[in-house]
Design an enzyme around this catalytic site. Structure first.
Site, PDB file in Angstrom:
ATOM      1  N   ARG A 558       0.829  -1.197   0.000  1.00  0.00           N
ATOM      2  CA  ARG A 558       0.000   0.000   0.000  1.00  0.00           C
ATOM      3  C   ARG A 558       0.867   1.252   0.000  1.00  0.00           C
ATOM      4  O   ARG A 558       1.914   1.285   0.636  1.00  0.00           O
ATOM      5  CB  ARG A 558      -0.897   0.029   1.252  1.00  0.00           C
ATOM      6  CG  ARG A 558      -1.812  -1.145   1.406  1.00  0.00           C
ATOM      7  CD  ARG A 558      -2.960  -1.206   0.457  1.00  0.00           C
ATOM      8  NE  ARG A 558      -3.765  -0.001   0.406  1.00  0.00           N
ATOM      9  CZ  ARG A 558      -4.956   0.059  -0.184  1.00  0.00           C
ATOM     10  NH1 ARG A 558      -5.476  -1.017  -0.756  1.00  0.00           N
ATOM     11  NH2 ARG A 558      -5.624   1.176  -0.219  1.00  0.00           N
ATOM     12  N   VAL A 559       0.384   2.252  -0.689  1.00  0.00           N
ATOM     13  CA  VAL A 559       1.097   3.522  -0.668  1.00  0.00           C
ATOM     14  C   VAL A 559       0.302   4.558   0.136  1.00  0.00           C
ATOM     15  O   VAL A 559       0.702   5.696   0.249  1.00  0.00           O
ATOM     16  CB  VAL A 559       1.374   4.049  -2.092  1.00  0.00           C
ATOM     17  CG1 VAL A 559       2.346   3.140  -2.808  1.00  0.00           C
ATOM     18  CG2 VAL A 559       0.077   4.178  -2.894  1.00  0.00           C
ATOM     19  N   ASP A 560      -0.837   4.133   0.678  1.00  0.00           N
ATOM     20  CA  ASP A 560      -1.629   5.058   1.496  1.00  0.00           C
ATOM     21  C   ASP A 560      -1.503   4.664   2.965  1.00  0.00           C
ATOM     22  O   ASP A 560      -0.675   3.853   3.332  1.00  0.00           O
ATOM     23  CB  ASP A 560      -3.096   5.053   1.037  1.00  0.00           C
ATOM     24  CG  ASP A 560      -3.685   3.648   1.009  1.00  0.00           C
ATOM     25  OD1 ASP A 560      -3.022   2.694   1.490  1.00  0.00           O
ATOM     26  OD2 ASP A 560      -4.812   3.489   0.514  1.00  0.00           O
ATOM     27  N   ASP A 561      -2.364   5.221   3.815  1.00  0.00           N
ATOM     28  CA  ASP A 561      -2.254   4.939   5.242  1.00  0.00           C
ATOM     29  C   ASP A 561      -3.039   3.695   5.627  1.00  0.00           C
ATOM     30  O   ASP A 561      -3.837   3.710   6.565  1.00  0.00           O
ATOM     31  CB  ASP A 561      -2.719   6.157   6.045  1.00  0.00           C
ATOM     32  CG  ASP A 561      -1.754   7.310   5.859  1.00  0.00           C
ATOM     33  OD1 ASP A 561      -0.549   7.034   5.716  1.00  0.00           O
ATOM     34  OD2 ASP A 561      -2.206   8.465   5.837  1.00  0.00           O
ATOM     35  N   VAL A 562      -2.844   2.650   4.872  1.00  0.00           N
ATOM     36  CA  VAL A 562      -3.503   1.388   5.173  1.00  0.00           C
ATOM     37  C   VAL A 562      -2.408   0.367   5.450  1.00  0.00           C
ATOM     38  O   VAL A 562      -1.408   0.305   4.735  1.00  0.00           O
ATOM     39  CB  VAL A 562      -4.395   0.937   3.990  1.00  0.00           C
ATOM     40  CG1 VAL A 562      -4.920  -0.470   4.212  1.00  0.00           C
ATOM     41  CG2 VAL A 562      -5.570   1.906   3.801  1.00  0.00           C
TER      42      VAL A 562
END
Ligand code: 6R9
Length: 690
Positions: A558-562
């Protein structure tokens, strides 16, 4: 020419020039790196496969891209439609710059997914074929249902739901463990056009309450308790707490159907609310075992499934009937090289998308025999999976890398003690599978005979997006390989510009596919903002991806806050908001760190309110708070006491730095000069081991 015809055993799919991500490669060169490790399917396997060569794949893929309407409508015609869809097979606006995002497939087509799973297959002569095998947590406890028996039970539940007033379009929350009643309930909802929302039975009361409040179900269906491994889990108590919680937010719920699971808890020990609670076994058998189908539009909702995003509020991913049906059935058939004689086992729980698409819908639409396992994969010991494989002669085994890694740690002896001769195809899902786990899965579990389908996809995508077709081409351990039919993956840079050839960047998808989610329940704006605005013109997956010199795709996380813990998606914001709800926690920042078995672990930086001392009790209490608010699977692995958090002058927490501290990459902290207080970092490092 489009395909360069060389010996198919020595050629990768070759679409150079037409489809930029597929590039030719001739095998047989020396292995220089991981990328060069090619594992070929045997000739015997390819010869019998549904797609047996790169050429055949390319031909089908090319058609699916050049003529998606023709490709998908031909497949869709194999299902039962009360009325055929209108003029357009697909009607989409995939670009926010052109207005509202809209995805429609087979609009105007009238069908029913339950009918296509059951009645259609029974009419085709599969009535006496086993649809579901059920294996209980305790070895020796088992059962099975043929397609006809399954239909009868589904109809009884459907009739009951209708009787209590559940109508087309109404939501029903399902909080059940892995017993046959879970797929039965899903199918019963589909039969009457109700929208099921299955909540994984590992979620806490508060998470369940949040979902009840959001979708306002007409009923909740649960079970008094379940045993996974040696632990009984009192599901009904959790549901009680959740209903109480959500009752503050009317309308309150007035039916709770409870399956009696005497192995886990006695009836008389189950807490009961008269007038609201009702035992499954007391009512369901009284209902007729036939139930007319509620015909629905292809674009009517089939189910809602909540998933984590980068804010605290879970997102209600909405899938509709027609496209989802066509897509899950097709992906199942090709990615697992499904044959009618297969016995199929997916270890996922129906509480996650994998259980929706590849325990229930995809396999049953194909008339497959599916194994449902209630228990823990290492109970009573680490050989249980292979014991089950031998017992039922499982031929397709689909699981998650985290399980592979944990069984790998327990040693080969637990595997080799069993025959596993029935296995034919293996599958992996949930997170990138590291090459060493891949090889162990391939060599030890599959005796170096069974191809592995490493399927990349998401709750949002409904079905497989990038996946091997096991008979068609060579695999690379750790790579999800190439796109499924109709899928155009693109890799873009920060500016949203597509990059060609060997590259890495953000993984996006160009154009819609039948299984795509249509909206986030009650929040179409969030749908557009999260998925379609970051890179206009594309669906943004939230994942990073590298494409190698041969066109293979390597997902990088993941590149997001997940965070992805054991294949479960957890938003950092959800964990943070649970932590700060603790009266002694002033602030929290959560990051993912590499974890040997779980893939990623949860690492929480916690700042306490003034003058509260750090203590072991407080640490435990904070972890307990997260378990209670989200579920045990979201419990932080590490609490790092933080006198302060690194923030920019505008107050943004710099997670990049926290990630480096958490993974002890202290010489890679990068530029800390933009911090409001650069001293914070020094303090955090000093506090690391406290
Ligand atoms: C099906 C499912 C989706 C996220 C996804 C990605 C990760 C899933 C993967 C994989 C690498 C694979 N993921 N499969 N990463 N290789 N084969 O897991 O759905 O729970 O929504 O999670 O899981 O990061 O974005 P979901």
């Amino acid at each position: 020419s489009y395909l360069r015809h060389v010996d198919s055993r020595k050629l990768m799919p070759n679409g150079a020039g037409h489809i930029p991500h597929l590039k030719a490669v001739i095998l047989g060169e020396a292995l220089a790196s991981e990328e060069d490790d090619l594992v070929l399917p045997s000739k015997e396997f390819s010869d019998q496969a549904n797609v047996h060569s790169p050429e055949q794949y390319m031909e089908m893929y090319k058609r699916s891209i050049e003529d998606p309407d023709g490709f998908w409508s031909e497949i869709a015609s194999q299902f039962y439609w009360k009325q055929k869809w209108g003029e357009k097979v697909c009607d989409e606006n995939f670009d926010v710059r052109d207005g509202k995002i809209k995805i429609e497939w087979f609009k105007g087509g009238i069908t029913n997914v339950c009918y296509n799973c059951l009645d259609r297959n029974i009419e085709a002569g599969l009535g006496d074929k086993v649809a579901l095998y059920w294996e209980g947590n305790e070895p020796g406890l088992d059962g099975s249902l043929t397609y006809s028996q399954l239909l009868n039970q589904v109809c009884q539940v459907a009739n009951y739901l209708k009787d209590i007033g559940v109508k087309k379009g109404d939501a029903v929350i399902v909080y059940l463990p892995m017993i046959n009643e879970l797929p039965i309930t899903m199918l019963a909802c589909a039969r009457i056009g109700a929208v099921h929302s299955v909540v994984f039975a590992g979620f806490s009361a508060e998470s369940l309450a949040q979902r009840i409040t959001d979708c306002k179900p007409k009923a909740v269906i649960t079970c008094n308790a379940v045993r996974r491994g040696t632990k009984p889990i009192l599901l009904k108590d959790i549901v009680d707490a959740a209903i109480n919680d959500s009752a503050k937010d009317p309308p309150s719920l007035d039916v709770c159907l409870v399956y009696d699971n005497p192995v886990a808890l006695k009836r008389e020990d189950t807490k009961w609310t008269q007038g609201r609670d009702i035992w499954w076994q007391d009512v369901i058998p009284k209902y007729p075992s036939t139930c007319p189908v509620e015909w629905v539009d292809a674009e009517d909702p089939l189910f809602l499934l909540y998933t984590s995003g980068s804010t605290g509020k879970p997102k209600g991913v909405l899938h509709t009937a027609g496209g989802y049906m066509v897509y899950t059935a097709t992906t199942f058939k090709y990615a697992f090289d499904y044959k009618p004689s297969d016995i199929y086992w997916c270890t996922a729980d129906c509480g996650w998308i994998t259980g929706h698409s590849y325990v229930t819908y995809g396999p049953l639409l194909n008339g497959a025999t599916v194994l449902v396992y209630e228990g823990a994969p290492n109970y009573p010991d680490a050989g249980r999976c292979w014991d089950i494989v031998d017992k039922y002669k499982v031929s397709i085994f689909y699981t998650a890398p985290t399980l592979v890694r944990s069984l790998m740690r327990d040693g080969e002896a637990y595997v080799t003690r069993y025959s596993r001769k029935s296995l034919r195809v293996l599958g992996s899902v949930g997170e990138p599978i590291n090459p060493s786990a891949w090889r162990w899965f391939y060599n030890v579990v599959g005796d170096s005979r069974c191809p592995i389908s490493d399927t990349w996809w998401q709750t949002e995508t409904g079905g497989f997006m990038i996946t091997p077709l096991p008979g068609a081409w060579a695999q690379k351990p750790g790579s999800a390989t190439f796109p499924f039919f109709g899928i155009q993956p693109v890799i873009v840079d920060e500016k949203g510009v597509e990059i060609d050839g060997e590259c890495s960047g953000y993984l996006c998808i160009k154009k819609s596919w039948p299984g795509a989610f249509r909206t986030l329940y009650g929040d179409h704006e969030r749908y557009e903002t999260t998925y379609f605005k970051p890179f206009a013109g594309y669906y943004f997956s939230g994942d990073g991806c590298r494409r190698d010199k041969d066109g293979y795709h390597w997902l990088t996380g993941r590149v997001d806050d997940v965070i992805n813990v054991s294949g479960h998606r957890i938003g950092t914001a959800e964990v943070e908001s649970a932590l700060v709800s603790h009266p002694q926690c002033a602030e929290a920042a959560v990051v993912g760190v590499e974890h040997e078995v779980k893939g990623q672990g949860i690492y929480a930086f916690v700042t306490l309110v003034d003058s509260v001392p750090y203590s072991e009790d407080l640490r435990k209490d904070l972890i307990l708070t997260v378990r209670k608010q989200i579920g045990a699977f979201a419990a932080p692995d590490k609490i790092h006491w933080a006198p302060g958090l690194p923030k920019t002058r505008s107050g943004k927490i710099m997670r990049r730095i926290l990630r480096k501290i958490a993974s002890r990459q202290l010489d890679e902290l990068g530029d800390t000069s933009t911090l409001a207080d650069p001293n914070v970092v020094k303090q955090l490092i000093e506090f690391s081991d406290s």
